[in-house]
Every structure is written in structure tokens, then in C-alpha cells.
Design a protein around this motif. Sequence first.
Motif, PDB file in Angstrom:
ATOM      1  N   UNK A  23       0.851  -1.196   0.000  1.00 45.80           N
ATOM      2  CA  UNK A  23       0.000   0.000   0.000  1.00 45.80           C
ATOM      3  C   UNK A  23       0.884   1.242   0.000  1.00 45.80           C
ATOM      4  N   UNK A  24       0.535   2.207  -0.855  1.00 47.31           N
ATOM      5  CA  UNK A  24       1.207   3.503  -0.878  1.00 47.31           C
ATOM      6  C   UNK A  24       0.152   4.594  -0.793  1.00 47.31           C
ATOM      7  N   UNK A  25       0.439   5.624  -0.008  1.00 45.25           N
ATOM      8  CA  UNK A  25      -0.463   6.762   0.136  1.00 45.25           C
ATOM      9  C   UNK A  25       0.070   7.926  -0.707  1.00 45.25           C
ATOM     10  N   UNK A  26      -0.836   8.577  -1.431  1.00 42.68           N
ATOM     11  CA  UNK A  26      -0.473   9.747  -2.231  1.00 42.68           C
ATOM     12  C   UNK A  26      -1.453  10.870  -1.892  1.00 42.68           C
ATOM     13  N   UNK A  27      -0.940  11.932  -1.308  1.00 45.08           N
ATOM     14  CA  UNK A  27      -1.777  13.057  -0.887  1.00 45.08           C
ATOM     15  C   UNK A  27      -2.902  12.571   0.027  1.00 45.08           C
ATOM     16  N   UNK A  28      -2.550  11.710   0.956  1.00 48.69           N
ATOM     17  CA  UNK A  28      -3.487  11.176   1.941  1.00 48.69           C
ATOM     18  C   UNK A  28      -2.698  10.827   3.191  1.00 48.69           C
ATOM     19  N   UNK A  29      -3.240  11.146   4.330  1.00 43.10           N
ATOM     20  CA  UNK A  29      -2.517  10.970   5.592  1.00 43.10           C
ATOM     21  C   UNK A  29      -2.078   9.527   5.801  1.00 43.10           C
ATOM     22  N   UNK A  30      -0.867   9.350   6.288  1.00 45.92           N
ATOM     23  CA  UNK A  30      -0.386   8.018   6.635  1.00 45.92           C
ATOM     24  C   UNK A  30       0.628   8.130   7.760  1.00 45.92           C
ATOM     25  N   UNK A  31       0.869   7.014   8.431  1.00 47.41           N
ATOM     26  CA  UNK A  31       1.779   7.001   9.561  1.00 47.41           C
ATOM     27  C   UNK A  31       3.238   7.002   9.129  1.00 47.41           C
ATOM     28  N   UNK A  32       4.150   7.202  10.096  1.00 49.46           N
ATOM     29  CA  UNK A  32       5.582   7.273   9.774  1.00 49.46           C
ATOM     30  C   UNK A  32       6.159   5.968   9.254  1.00 49.46           C
ATOM     31  N   UNK A  33       5.518   4.846   9.552  1.00 47.97           N
ATOM     32  CA  UNK A  33       6.014   3.557   9.087  1.00 47.97           C
ATOM     33  C   UNK A  33       5.349   3.098   7.798  1.00 47.97           C
ATOM     34  N   UNK A  34       4.539   3.982   7.219  1.00 44.13           N
ATOM     35  CA  UNK A  34       3.931   3.708   5.917  1.00 44.13           C
ATOM     36  C   UNK A  34       4.662   4.529   4.856  1.00 44.13           C
ATOM     37  N   UNK A  35       4.343   4.260   3.596  1.00 36.62           N
ATOM     38  CA  UNK A  35       4.966   4.992   2.495  1.00 36.62           C
ATOM     39  C   UNK A  35       3.976   6.016   1.967  1.00 36.62           C
ATOM     40  N   UNK A  36       4.385   7.287   1.974  1.00 36.58           N
ATOM     41  CA  UNK A  36       3.505   8.341   1.513  1.00 36.58           C
ATOM     42  C   UNK A  36       4.225   9.329   0.613  1.00 36.58           C
ATOM     43  N   UNK A  37       3.519   9.840  -0.390  1.00 38.34           N
ATOM     44  CA  UNK A  37       4.045  10.862  -1.293  1.00 38.34           C
ATOM     45  C   UNK A  37       3.216  12.130  -1.137  1.00 38.34           C
ATOM     46  N   UNK A  38       3.909  13.250  -0.902  1.00 40.97           N
ATOM     47  CA  UNK A  38       3.223  14.502  -0.598  1.00 40.97           C
ATOM     48  C   UNK A  38       3.841  15.661  -1.367  1.00 40.97           C
ATOM     49  N   UNK A  39       3.081  16.741  -1.442  1.00 40.78           N
ATOM     50  CA  UNK A  39       3.552  17.989  -2.034  1.00 40.78           C
ATOM     51  C   UNK A  39       4.318  18.777  -0.978  1.00 40.78           C
ATOM     52  N   UNK A  40       5.447  19.384  -1.354  1.00 42.81           N
ATOM     53  CA  UNK A  40       6.181  20.251  -0.435  1.00 42.81           C
ATOM     54  C   UNK A  40       5.502  21.621  -0.421  1.00 42.81           C
ATOM     55  N   UNK A  41       4.500  21.748   0.448  1.00 39.83           N
ATOM     56  CA  UNK A  41       3.677  22.959   0.496  1.00 39.83           C
ATOM     57  C   UNK A  41       4.494  24.189   0.905  1.00 39.83           C
ATOM     58  N   UNK A  42       5.402  24.019   1.851  1.00 40.57           N
ATOM     59  CA  UNK A  42       6.217  25.151   2.324  1.00 40.57           C
ATOM     60  C   UNK A  42       7.080  25.675   1.187  1.00 40.57           C
ATOM     61  N   UNK A  68      10.191   2.755   4.509  1.00 40.35           N
ATOM     62  CA  UNK A  68       8.974   3.503   4.814  1.00 40.35           C
ATOM     63  C   UNK A  68       9.300   4.975   5.056  1.00 40.35           C
ATOM     64  N   UNK A  69       8.267   5.795   5.084  1.00 41.75           N
ATOM     65  CA  UNK A  69       8.465   7.213   5.350  1.00 41.75           C
ATOM     66  C   UNK A  69       7.762   8.072   4.326  1.00 41.75           C
ATOM     67  N   UNK A  70       7.871   9.381   4.512  1.00 43.30           N
ATOM     68  CA  UNK A  70       7.185  10.340   3.656  1.00 43.30           C
ATOM     69  C   UNK A  70       8.159  10.972   2.667  1.00 43.30           C
ATOM     70  N   UNK A  71       7.741  11.055   1.409  1.00 42.22           N
ATOM     71  CA  UNK A  71       8.521  11.715   0.365  1.00 42.22           C
ATOM     72  C   UNK A  71       7.806  13.008  -0.023  1.00 42.22           C
ATOM     73  N   UNK A  72       8.552  14.110  -0.086  1.00 45.66           N
ATOM     74  CA  UNK A  72       7.969  15.409  -0.437  1.00 45.66           C
ATOM     75  C   UNK A  72       8.564  15.890  -1.749  1.00 45.66           C
ATOM     76  N   UNK A  73       7.704  16.145  -2.725  1.00 42.92           N
ATOM     77  CA  UNK A  73       8.161  16.601  -4.034  1.00 42.92           C
ATOM     78  C   UNK A  73       7.998  18.113  -4.158  1.00 42.92           C
ATOM     79  N   UNK A  74       8.955  18.795  -4.785  1.00 41.78           N
ATOM     80  CA  UNK A  74       8.866  20.251  -4.920  1.00 41.78           C
ATOM     81  C   UNK A  74       7.788  20.670  -5.916  1.00 41.78           C
TER      82      UNK A  74
END
Length: 350
Positions: free
Chosen positions: A152-171, A328-334
Motif C-alpha cells: 500500500x502507498x499513500x499519495x496526498x493522503x494521511x499516513x503514519x511514519x512507518x507507511x509509504x507516503x508521497x506529498x507535495x512540499x507545500x512550504x 517507509x516514510x514520507x517523500x515530499x516533491x517540490x
Amino acid sequence: MFAGSANRSARVTIREVAHHAGVSVSTASKALNGNGRMTEDTRERILKAASELQFRPNAMARGLLKQRSFTVGLLTNDTYGRFTLPVASGISEALVDEGVSVFLCPVLDNDPRRAQVNVEAMQDKCVDALIVSGRRADARLPIDLASLTMPIIHVYSECGPNEIGFFVDEVQGARLAVEHLYASGRTRVAHVTGPDSFDVVAKRIAGWREASRAHDRDPFLQPLTGAWTEAWGFAAAERLFANGVPSAGRPDAVFCGNDQIARGLADALALRGIKVPEDVAIVGFDNWEIFADAVRPPLTTIDMNLVELGRQAGQTLLELIEGRPVAPGHRYLPCRLIQRRSCGAGRDMS
């Protein structure tokens, strides 16, 4: 129908490929599946024969051979498709060359029962893996997926630190917008954004503040938070540019938390006779083209790189399916800046 046409429309079999290449069916099968021992000349001859005959392997047979369905599930509560459609496009781009299809399952009304039905449908189809995507990055879909054994991979959806997630670098995206405004000669950059209950709002405010301070300026006024709507952008303009507010107390640029807010703000400025970008520059966030192109003048905005987000998630999903280790962990794309005419290239102060 001509006999020749009928022959061409029929599915080419692996026996025909083997005959065309002058090898056994077993050898042809091994070459087409990328395994088995044979000379490179033989392998190339078989691949050339398959190409010339336009051979397409039977998906069901291939799945049985590799114990895979060659499909992945995409579960989302973003029924408007604002975030999920570009993410799905990127996922498909990453998977198509591997013969993997995406099975989209929308969770209407954020209904837990519908979510459960969709997950059960994906299990019945024996999907190889699951991607979970949402309409906001700080909320989970209304279903517990902990019992699933598939990747399971999360994309733009909340997930825990031991899951794999892809997010936008909002800052980073907010910094990019504000830095562009200062670089174009603006000195008083206000921020109008969405509800403060959203995590992305706090991050975009943080980026606005960081960029302001990097240019030796305190953030201009306090951020104005409200709804993600044109109506709120219109109302915020009334507050920022109310009659009686001196010129020094008004912004000469506004960074908006999304493109809808930016459009409403631009409409209000036009009614007040305030010119964009001559008097006030505007930058939005999202690059939702239906709004960005409708602003007058067209809106400079931040693109969230959602297609690339999906593409990288799809590539990572393939690694998981193939049994390769993925941390596992969160990846932030620019993000990236899309320049249109609402900022101008600077102002002639003479």
C-alpha cells in the motif's frame, strides 16, 4: 469479410511466434518472459518475430505464470478528481510499460460502507497493490487497511511514519510564490488562504513568512483565513482594499492559498478599479487551469506537480510488487511556478 482480414484480426498465438522464429514454443515463451538460457541471437530473433506479428501476450496466462493480476487499485474520496486525476495519470505513466492497469475505486460521500465495498472488490480482483489518494493530505480515508497483506502507498493522503507516503512540499511551494513576487519588485505581500483547520494552510503560511523574512521583511499584515472559494477571495479583497485604508497600508501583491480565492480577489479588484498586475500582483496555488485561465489577466500560480507525484508513487509501487526493499516514510516533491500575466515582470516606477 475477406479471409485475409479475418486472419489479421485474430489474436496471434505464441505457437505462431515460435514457428516464425524457428524455435520451440517453450523457448519462445522463455524469451518473451525474459528468462531461460539461450543465445542472444535466438532471444533477439524471437522478440523480432513477436514484434513483426504484433503478438500480445494473454494477460490471464501471464498472470497465472507470475502469480499476479497486473492490476493495481486506486482508492480515493476525491470524487471531483481535482487531485486524483493528475495523480492517476502519473501512476499510469509509470505502470503502462509494465503492462499494469489501474483500477479506480471512488469513495462517494466519504462513506465507510462504500470504501469497504470497494476494497472487497479489489481483493476479489486480486489486485497486486493499492494506492490510497485523497482530497486533502491531512486526512485518512474512512477505512482501516491494516489487515490487508498487499503493498500500500499513500499519495496526498494521511499516513503514519512507518507507511509509504508521497506529498507535495507545500512550504517550498509557498516560498516559491512569494520569492517570485519580491523578485518582481513587490514590497508588501499579503496572504489570503483557506480554513485554518487544514494542515496545508499552516504550511503555506509558514512558507510565506519564511520568504518574507529571507527578504528582510516582516510578513505584511496577518494572514487572512477563510473558505477555499471565490466568494472568500472577493470578501478578503474588500478587507484589504477598503475605502479609507492608506496606500502604505495596502498590499502591492497578494499570495492566495488556491486559484479559486485568487479569481475572487481579482474580480473584486477589477470592480474597485485596481489594476492587476500594474497596481497589485496576484499569485495563486494549485494551477487548476479552469480557474487560472479564467482570471483576468490569467493567473500566475504554483503547480503541485501531481502527475510527477503519481509517477514516482507508481515506480515505487512496482518495486514493492517485485519484492524489492523500499524504506517507509514520507517523500515530499517540490512544486513549480507557472508564470502567466497576473504578476507582470516588474513595474515601471518612473
